[in-house]
Design an enzyme around this catalytic site. Structure first.
Site, short mmCIF file in Angstrom:
data_model
loop_
_atom_site.label_atom_id
_atom_site.label_comp_id
_atom_site.label_asym_id
_atom_site.label_seq_id
_atom_site.Cartn_x
_atom_site.Cartn_y
_atom_site.Cartn_z
NE ARG A 1 -4.12 1.93 2.31
CZ ARG A 1 -4.18 2.72 3.25
NH1 ARG A 1 -3.30 2.54 4.46
NH2 ARG A 1 -5.28 3.58 3.18
CB SER B 1 -6.29 -16.42 2.47
OG SER B 1 -7.07 -15.81 1.17
CD GLU C 1 2.99 12.66 -0.91
OE1 GLU C 1 3.02 11.30 -0.98
OE2 GLU C 1 3.77 13.48 -1.61
CG HIS D 1 -8.15 -4.21 -1.19
ND1 HIS D 1 -9.13 -3.42 -1.72
CD2 HIS D 1 -7.22 -3.37 -1.15
CE1 HIS D 1 -8.81 -2.25 -1.56
NE2 HIS D 1 -7.41 -2.09 -1.16
CB THR D 2 -5.81 -10.81 -2.10
OG1 THR D 2 -5.96 -12.45 -1.82
CG2 THR D 2 -4.32 -10.70 -2.30
CG ASP E 1 -5.64 -16.20 -2.07
OD1 ASP E 1 -6.24 -15.05 -1.79
OD2 ASP E 1 -5.76 -17.14 -0.97
CG HIS F 1 -1.66 5.29 -0.17
ND1 HIS F 1 -2.41 6.14 0.74
CD2 HIS F 1 -2.33 4.21 -0.66
CE1 HIS F 1 -3.27 5.45 0.69
NE2 HIS F 1 -3.52 4.31 -0.08
CG ASP F 2 5.96 7.15 -3.37
OD1 ASP F 2 5.98 8.42 -3.13
OD2 ASP F 2 7.03 6.59 -3.77
CB SER G 1 6.56 12.59 -2.33
OG SER G 1 5.51 12.01 -2.78
CG ASP H 1 7.96 11.84 -5.78
OD1 ASP H 1 7.12 11.07 -4.88
OD2 ASP H 1 7.49 12.91 -5.95
CG ASN I 1 -1.34 8.67 3.05
OD1 ASN I 1 -1.83 7.80 2.48
ND2 ASN I 1 -0.63 9.83 2.33
#
Length: 350
Positions: free
Chosen positions: A84, A273, A110, A215-216, A278, A88-89, A98, A96, A116
């Site tokens: 994540r 899981s 940020e 999101h697994t 997966d 988000h970067d 940041s 970069d 965040n």
């Protein structure tokens, strides 16, 4: 005779493997910025290279792998967090580094932007890896590249695909809280808004579906899903999709009771899981039990729903496409050459 047969079989298998691997790797671009303009040229090649540090820091990938593995042994949630962190970067002014910068007198970074704050994790892991790298290769490897490599290692460590990561990113000198608040997709947004944010960065609807598959693994804070458990669209009732699975709904209500104090509690994005990479995420969507609004909304678009169905039935297809989309995302708005800097510490610009 047996020896000749063995050698023949070995050479045959080697030829087949080489063709497969060549085809797999050739699906990855050598480096481009997807037409995203970060002040360094619209649509120009980003000049990233898979072997960028082969001579200047030959142990780089082993150091990152070891650092991620150590962190994972202490906290299995860190795999999803590092993945994540890369997302988000890249979505805020490009990949970069940041997101790693601490607030300063000159700018608000940020880290404490709305998407965040008290949510994005893994900063200490990246800083520890950076420290180890500095011991071997001072002022050579960017924090942005470390984030990209750590995300890949996190996926591999949880059973997901390996992909070659193009390298050579430079670090930014500043960060933008406002851009983070604006650019990052929200779990409450409709699919068309989320897709528009992806398209702005040179990605597309397929990338939305594929990268949502992250999101697994991982968890969501309860405040993100409680409206689906107790008051869906102001009805005073649960979301009918979740209510259809009484066992799941009961478990989620136990995890996230309808009180303010539960807002920061955690619910697994894929309860079956949560630390295994997966295709169960897509199986959940097919069964109408995606946890986030932004997950289940994929089924409202025919094209997205068709992709979800394909990935729910074919783990290999998901793994292959996820790897390709990660490379695409990792090329958003990168700085190379003499642009930007190589930070000595990831939390500070100089």
């Amino acid at each position: 005779m047996d020896h000749k047969i063995s050698m023949y079989l070995f050479v045959s298998y080697l030829a087949i493997f080489t063709l497969f691997f060549k085809g797999f790797v050739s699906s990855f671009p050598s480096g481009y910025n997807n037409g995203y303009n970060n002040g360094h040229g619209y649509g120009l090649t980003s000049n990233l290279n898979y072997r960028f540090y082969d001579r200047s820091c030959p142990r780089l990938q082993m150091i990152v792998k070891s650092g991620v593995r150590r962190a994972f042994q202490d906290d299995s949630r860190i795999a999803a967090s590092l993945l994540r962190l890369h997302f988000h970067d890249c979505f805020v002014n490009g990949c970069d580094g940041s997101i790693l910068l601490n607030d300063s007198e000159d700018f608000k970074g940020e880290k404490n932007a709305r998407p965040n704050r008290n949510s994005v994790r893994g900063f200490e892991v990246i800083e520890d890896i950076k420290s180890d790298i500095e011991s071997s290769c001072p002022l050579t490897v960017s924090c942005a590249d470390i984030v990209a490599l750590a995300a890949r290692e996190a996926v591999v460590l949880t059973g997901g695909p390996f992909w070659p990561v193009p390298l050579g990113r430079r670090d930014s000198l500043t960060a933008s809280e406002q851009a983070a608040n604006t650019n990052l997709p929200s779990p409450f947004e409709p699919l068309e808004n989320i897709t528009a944010k992806f398209v702005t960065l040179g990605l597309d609807l397929k990338d939305v579906v594929v990268l949502s598959g992250a999101h697994t693994i991982g968890f969501a804070q309860c405040f993100v899903i409680k409206h689906r458990l107790f008051n869906f669209k102001g009805s005073g009732q649960p979301d009918p999709n979740l209510a259809a699975s009484s066992a799941l709904l009961s478990k989620l209500k136990d995890t996230c009771p309808n009180v303010d104090s539960s807002d920061s509690k955690l619910a697994a994005l894929d309860a079956a899981s949560s630390v295994k990479f997966d295709n169960a995420y897509y199986v959940n969507l097919m069964n109408n039990i995606g946890l986030l609004d932004s997950d289940q909304t994929l089924m409202t678009d025919p094209t997205a729903a068709a992709l979800v169905k394909s990935y729910s039935e074919n783990t290999y297809l998901f793994s292959r496409d996820f790897a390709v989309s990660m490379v695409k995302m990792g090329n958003i708005g990168v700085m190379t050459g003499s642009d930007g800097v190589i930070r000595a510490k990831c939390g500070f610009p100089g």
